[in-house]
Write a protein that holds these residues in place. Structure first.
Motif, PDB file in Angstrom:
ATOM      1  N   MET A 143     -80.112 126.139 -21.068  1.00  0.00           N
ATOM      2  CA  MET A 143     -80.460 125.264 -19.946  1.00  0.00           C
ATOM      3  C   MET A 143     -81.966 125.233 -19.722  1.00  0.00           C
ATOM      4  SD  MET A 143     -77.480 126.060 -17.138  1.00  0.00           S
ATOM      5  CE  MET A 143     -75.925 125.160 -17.202  1.00  0.00           C
ATOM      6  N   ILE A 144     -82.591 126.386 -19.835  1.00  0.00           N
ATOM      7  CA  ILE A 144     -84.045 126.454 -19.656  1.00  0.00           C
ATOM      8  C   ILE A 144     -84.748 125.659 -20.755  1.00  0.00           C
ATOM      9  CG2 ILE A 144     -86.029 128.013 -19.720  1.00  0.00           C
ATOM     10  CD1 ILE A 144     -84.187 130.093 -18.314  1.00  0.00           C
ATOM     11  N   VAL A 145     -84.247 125.756 -21.973  1.00  0.00           N
ATOM     12  CA  VAL A 145     -84.827 124.989 -23.087  1.00  0.00           C
ATOM     13  C   VAL A 145     -84.674 123.486 -22.836  1.00  0.00           C
ATOM     14  CG1 VAL A 145     -84.612 124.456 -25.547  1.00  0.00           C
ATOM     15  CG2 VAL A 145     -84.499 126.826 -24.781  1.00  0.00           C
ATOM     16  N   CYS A 146     -83.540 123.074 -22.295  1.00  0.00           N
ATOM     17  CA  CYS A 146     -83.312 121.657 -21.994  1.00  0.00           C
ATOM     18  C   CYS A 146     -84.111 121.174 -20.789  1.00  0.00           C
ATOM     19  CB  CYS A 146     -81.826 121.407 -21.733  1.00  0.00           C
ATOM     20  SG  CYS A 146     -80.776 121.514 -23.196  1.00  0.00           S
ATOM     21  N   GLY A 147     -84.584 122.117 -19.979  1.00  0.00           N
ATOM     22  CA  GLY A 147     -85.393 121.753 -18.825  1.00  0.00           C
ATOM     23  C   GLY A 147     -84.604 121.328 -17.607  1.00  0.00           C
ATOM     24  N   CYS A 148     -83.288 121.623 -17.589  1.00  0.00           N
ATOM     25  CA  CYS A 148     -82.467 121.174 -16.456  1.00  0.00           C
ATOM     26  C   CYS A 148     -82.349 122.219 -15.354  1.00  0.00           C
ATOM     27  CB  CYS A 148     -81.079 120.756 -16.936  1.00  0.00           C
ATOM     28  SG  CYS A 148     -80.140 122.045 -17.785  1.00  0.00           S
ATOM     29  N   ASN A 149     -82.957 123.387 -15.545  1.00  0.00           N
ATOM     30  CA  ASN A 149     -82.929 124.407 -14.502  1.00  0.00           C
ATOM     31  C   ASN A 149     -83.759 123.963 -13.296  1.00  0.00           C
ATOM     32  OD1 ASN A 149     -85.036 124.839 -16.614  1.00  0.00           O
ATOM     33  ND2 ASN A 149     -85.804 126.346 -15.134  1.00  0.00           N
ATOM     34  N   SER A 150     -83.320 124.401 -12.119  1.00  0.00           N
ATOM     35  CA  SER A 150     -84.029 124.131 -10.846  1.00  0.00           C
ATOM     36  C   SER A 150     -84.139 122.646 -10.539  1.00  0.00           C
ATOM     37  CB  SER A 150     -85.442 124.763 -10.869  1.00  0.00           C
ATOM     38  OG  SER A 150     -85.368 126.140 -11.131  1.00  0.00           O
ATOM     39  N   LYS A 151     -83.171 121.859 -10.982  1.00  0.00           N
ATOM     40  CA  LYS A 151     -83.236 120.418 -10.743  1.00  0.00           C
ATOM     41  C   LYS A 151     -82.347 119.948  -9.599  1.00  0.00           C
ATOM     42  CE  LYS A 151     -86.134 118.996 -13.873  1.00  0.00           C
ATOM     43  NZ  LYS A 151     -86.774 120.280 -14.204  1.00  0.00           N
ATOM     44  N   ILE A 152     -81.527 120.830  -9.036  1.00  0.00           N
ATOM     45  CA  ILE A 152     -80.560 120.390  -8.030  1.00  0.00           C
ATOM     46  C   ILE A 152     -81.238 119.871  -6.759  1.00  0.00           C
ATOM     47  CG2 ILE A 152     -78.633 121.119  -6.563  1.00  0.00           C
ATOM     48  CD1 ILE A 152     -78.103 120.843  -9.608  1.00  0.00           C
ATOM     49  N   LYS A 153     -82.315 120.480  -6.332  1.00  0.00           N
ATOM     50  CA  LYS A 153     -82.974 120.055  -5.104  1.00  0.00           C
ATOM     51  C   LYS A 153     -83.593 118.674  -5.214  1.00  0.00           C
ATOM     52  CE  LYS A 153     -84.001 124.731  -3.474  1.00  0.00           C
ATOM     53  NZ  LYS A 153     -85.060 125.707  -3.088  1.00  0.00           N
ATOM     54  N   SER A 154     -83.825 118.219  -6.453  1.00  0.00           N
ATOM     55  CA  SER A 154     -84.493 116.930  -6.619  1.00  0.00           C
ATOM     56  C   SER A 154     -83.533 115.787  -6.934  1.00  0.00           C
ATOM     57  CB  SER A 154     -85.524 117.042  -7.786  1.00  0.00           C
ATOM     58  OG  SER A 154     -84.878 117.322  -8.997  1.00  0.00           O
ATOM     59  N   ILE A 155     -82.205 116.079  -6.932  1.00  0.00           N
ATOM     60  CA  ILE A 155     -81.227 115.034  -7.228  1.00  0.00           C
ATOM     61  C   ILE A 155     -80.221 114.914  -6.105  1.00  0.00           C
ATOM     62  CG2 ILE A 155     -81.511 115.235  -9.725  1.00  0.00           C
ATOM     63  CD1 ILE A 155     -79.093 116.950  -9.866  1.00  0.00           C
ATOM     64  N   THR A 156     -79.581 113.764  -6.021  1.00  0.00           N
ATOM     65  CA  THR A 156     -78.628 113.495  -4.955  1.00  0.00           C
ATOM     66  C   THR A 156     -77.314 112.999  -5.541  1.00  0.00           C
ATOM     67  OG1 THR A 156     -80.438 112.863  -3.482  1.00  0.00           O
ATOM     68  CG2 THR A 156     -78.211 112.223  -2.826  1.00  0.00           C
ATOM     69  N   TYR A 157     -76.193 113.545  -5.045  1.00  0.00           N
ATOM     70  CA  TYR A 157     -74.860 113.120  -5.492  1.00  0.00           C
ATOM     71  C   TYR A 157     -74.020 112.767  -4.287  1.00  0.00           C
ATOM     72  CZ  TYR A 157     -76.084 114.774 -10.117  1.00  0.00           C
ATOM     73  OH  TYR A 157     -76.699 114.955 -11.334  1.00  0.00           O
TER      74      TYR A 157
END
Length: 287
Positions: free
Chosen positions: A273-287
């Motif tokens: 996940m860290i390599v893909c860069g998707c870590n720490s992204k929850i605060k910046s997205i909305t569902y």
């Protein structure tokens, strides 16, 4: 958050310049490990099952497992049918509650692939279920599917394919292979860049197990929005059990086996996940 489709997840990745990790799971322990990794890293995540996995455990069983774990999660979780091998299997997965579908028509002709994919989109779209398809052939072996030779994706065909099928994401072939690599893979990254110029939907990279971190990051920078990991999760889970038996050969409790398997899988998933860069992204997205 919790149980969602992959549509907004991948669009957010496309806009944010990162990729969502998509991880193949084989049992309850792997489901728990992948979601636990996503929660710890605050990352969106896709769990995937292949035709042979659902033949072993059934679509209904995996849908229930993932739903049960996802509804407790504070991160978005999608359940994806990986390498859907037929129209019938894709439709059944939608009925059982899968929130993302891949139909793999890469073994047939370009026109046959388009027609098969259009049929799946026609069923999935009214149910708000996104569809991934594959153009070109990713080499190696995935489940019961085996490609004897790679056929890299043609950019202009990719553009036509997306426009004619109405898919939500496209898996492309640029030199990756399913399974572990016998040698050092040589990726046609310029081809990826060319495809990105003419295709509007999120792009998917299959066969990432065994790729270097540098290669994965470069592909993400060039437009990959979803990266699939399968073989190395199986290896990590099994290696944990092997080591337990080496240290404690008299172990008989299946729960002890599951715990070491989960620990290994969680660690690996967090790294990817860290390599893909998707870590720490929850605060910046909305569902």
């Amino acid at each position: 958050m919790a149980f969602v489709t992959s549509k907004q997840m991948l669009l957010d990745a496309q806009a944010g310049g990162y990729a969502v990790g998509a991880f193949n799971v084989e049992n309850m322990e792997m489901v728990k490990a992948v979601i636990a990794a996503a929660e710890e890293l605050q990352a969106p995540v896709m769990l995937q099952t292949t035709p042979s996995t659902v033949k072993y455990g059934t679509l209904a069983t995996f849908a229930a497992l993932v739903f049960a774990e996802a509804k407790k999660a504070k991160v978005p979780v999608a359940l994806h049918l990986d390498h859907g091998s037929s129209f019938e299997l894709a439709v059944q997965a939608i009925k059982e509650g899968y929130t993302s579908i891949m139909i793999d028509g890469s073994a047939v002709s370009f026109e046959e692939n388009i027609e098969l994919t259009k049929r799946v989109v026609a069923v999935a779209s009214p149910n708000d279920i996104p569809v991934e398809a594959e153009l070109g052939k990713v080499g190696g072996k995935e489940d019961d599917l085996e490609a004897e030779a790679d056929i890299n994706t043609d950019p202009l065909q990719a553009k036509e394919f997306v426009e004619r099928t109405g898919i939500n994401s496209l898996a492309i072939a640029i030199g990756t292979a399913h399974g572990f690599y016998a040698g050092t893979p040589v990726l046609d990254k310029e081809r990826l860049s060319e495809i990105k110029k003419v295709v509007s939907v999120p792009l998917v990279l299959h066969g990432a197990s065994g790729l270097s971190d540098e290669d994965v990051r470069d592909c993400v920078n060039r437009g990959i929005c979803k990266v699939n990991f399968a073989t190395e999760l199986r290896a990590a889970y099994t290696d944990g059990i092997k080591h337990l038996f080496t240290d404690k050969p008299d172990t008989i409790d299946p729960k002890d086996l599951g715990k070491v398997g989960m620990e290994n899988v969680k660690k690996l998933v967090m790294d990817r996940m860290i390599v893909c860069g998707c870590n720490s992204k929850i605060k910046s997205i909305t569902y």
